[in-house]
Design a protein around this motif. Structure first.
Motif, short mmCIF file in Angstrom:
data_model
loop_
_atom_site.label_atom_id
_atom_site.label_comp_id
_atom_site.label_asym_id
_atom_site.label_seq_id
_atom_site.Cartn_x
_atom_site.Cartn_y
_atom_site.Cartn_z
N GLY A 150 0.81 -1.22 0.00
CA GLY A 150 0.00 0.00 0.00
C GLY A 150 0.83 1.26 0.00
N TRP A 151 2.01 1.20 0.62
CA TRP A 151 2.89 2.37 0.62
C TRP A 151 3.28 2.78 -0.80
N TYR A 152 3.43 1.81 -1.68
CA TYR A 152 3.82 2.15 -3.05
C TYR A 152 2.75 2.99 -3.75
N GLY A 153 1.50 2.62 -3.56
CA GLY A 153 0.43 3.41 -4.16
C GLY A 153 0.36 4.80 -3.57
N PHE A 154 0.49 4.89 -2.26
CA PHE A 154 0.40 6.20 -1.63
C PHE A 154 1.64 7.04 -1.88
N ASN A 155 2.81 6.48 -1.60
CA ASN A 155 4.03 7.28 -1.71
C ASN A 155 4.32 7.69 -3.16
N CYS A 156 4.31 6.73 -4.07
CA CYS A 156 4.58 7.06 -5.47
C CYS A 156 3.46 7.89 -6.07
N GLY A 157 2.22 7.62 -5.65
CA GLY A 157 1.09 8.40 -6.14
C GLY A 157 1.12 9.84 -5.67
N SER A 158 1.85 10.11 -4.61
CA SER A 158 1.94 11.48 -4.11
C SER A 158 2.79 12.38 -4.99
N VAL B 82 11.08 7.72 -5.25
CA VAL B 82 10.21 7.51 -4.09
C VAL B 82 9.99 6.01 -3.86
N ALA B 83 9.78 5.25 -4.93
CA ALA B 83 9.60 3.79 -4.80
C ALA B 83 10.86 3.15 -4.22
N MET B 84 12.01 3.58 -4.68
CA MET B 84 13.27 3.02 -4.17
C MET B 84 13.45 3.38 -2.69
N ASN B 85 13.16 4.63 -2.31
CA ASN B 85 13.26 5.01 -0.91
C ASN B 85 12.30 4.21 -0.04
N THR B 86 11.09 3.96 -0.55
CA THR B 86 10.11 3.15 0.18
C THR B 86 10.64 1.75 0.39
N THR B 87 11.20 1.15 -0.64
CA THR B 87 11.73 -0.21 -0.55
C THR B 87 12.91 -0.28 0.42
N ILE B 88 13.85 0.63 0.26
CA ILE B 88 15.06 0.60 1.10
C ILE B 88 14.71 0.87 2.56
#
Length: 154
Positions: free
Chosen positions: A99-107, A123-129
């Motif tokens: 869910g973070w990917y949809g929210f964070n990248c969607g932002s 943003v996706a890479m930062n979320t993953t790391i």
């Protein structure tokens, strides 16, 4: 905590505290920056609202915990703290992470230009790391403290 106290907290938090803090930062308040504002020329940078949401919620939780105090007999019986269903704990963690990917990248609010695509990728890479690093650190700390691996702590 009884329901009336929770109801009062919710009403005060959502009708007065949160709107004031949001106005200070997003609503051209004193933290938003610019030539006519006093903090600095850039202002308060807050990608996707994480600073406002987590700071306000964290301070509210701290104040609430200080007012209510510790629960009586909370730390009686260590077995009460073990996760009861590890597959569900792990599934819930991965659902939240997804869910973070949809929210964070969607932002990033768009993917129509190369710059927006690059920002969404970062943003996706930062979320993953960040999520992976948090999980790995808990695993390592649990190994050091308890002398065994504990996936339930992740």
């Amino acid at each position: 905590v009884q329901f009336p106290g929770y109801l009062v907290f919710t009403i005060v938090m959502t009708s007065w505290i949160y709107p004031v803090v949001v106005h200070w930062t997003w609503g051209y308040g004193w933290l938003s920056g610019g030539a006519e504002y006093s903090i600095n020329s850039t202002g308060f940078m807050d990608f996707a609202g994480s600073g406002i949401v987590h700071m306000t919620g964290g301070v509210a939780a701290l104040v609430g915990a200080a007012i209510v105090g510790p629960r009586k007999n909370r730390f009686v019986g260590e077995e009460n703290f073990d996760p009861h269903n590890l597959p569900m704990v792990i599934l819930g963690t991965f659902i939240l992470w997804f869910g973070w990917y949809g929210f964070n990248c969607g932002s990033t609010l768009g993917l129509t230009t190369a710059a927006q695509g690059t920002m969404a990728a970062q943003v996706a890479m930062n979320t993953t790391i960040s999520a992976a690093t948090g999980g790995i650190m808990v695993l390592i700390l649990r190994k050091i403290i308890y002398k065994k691996y504990d996936i339930g702590g992740m």
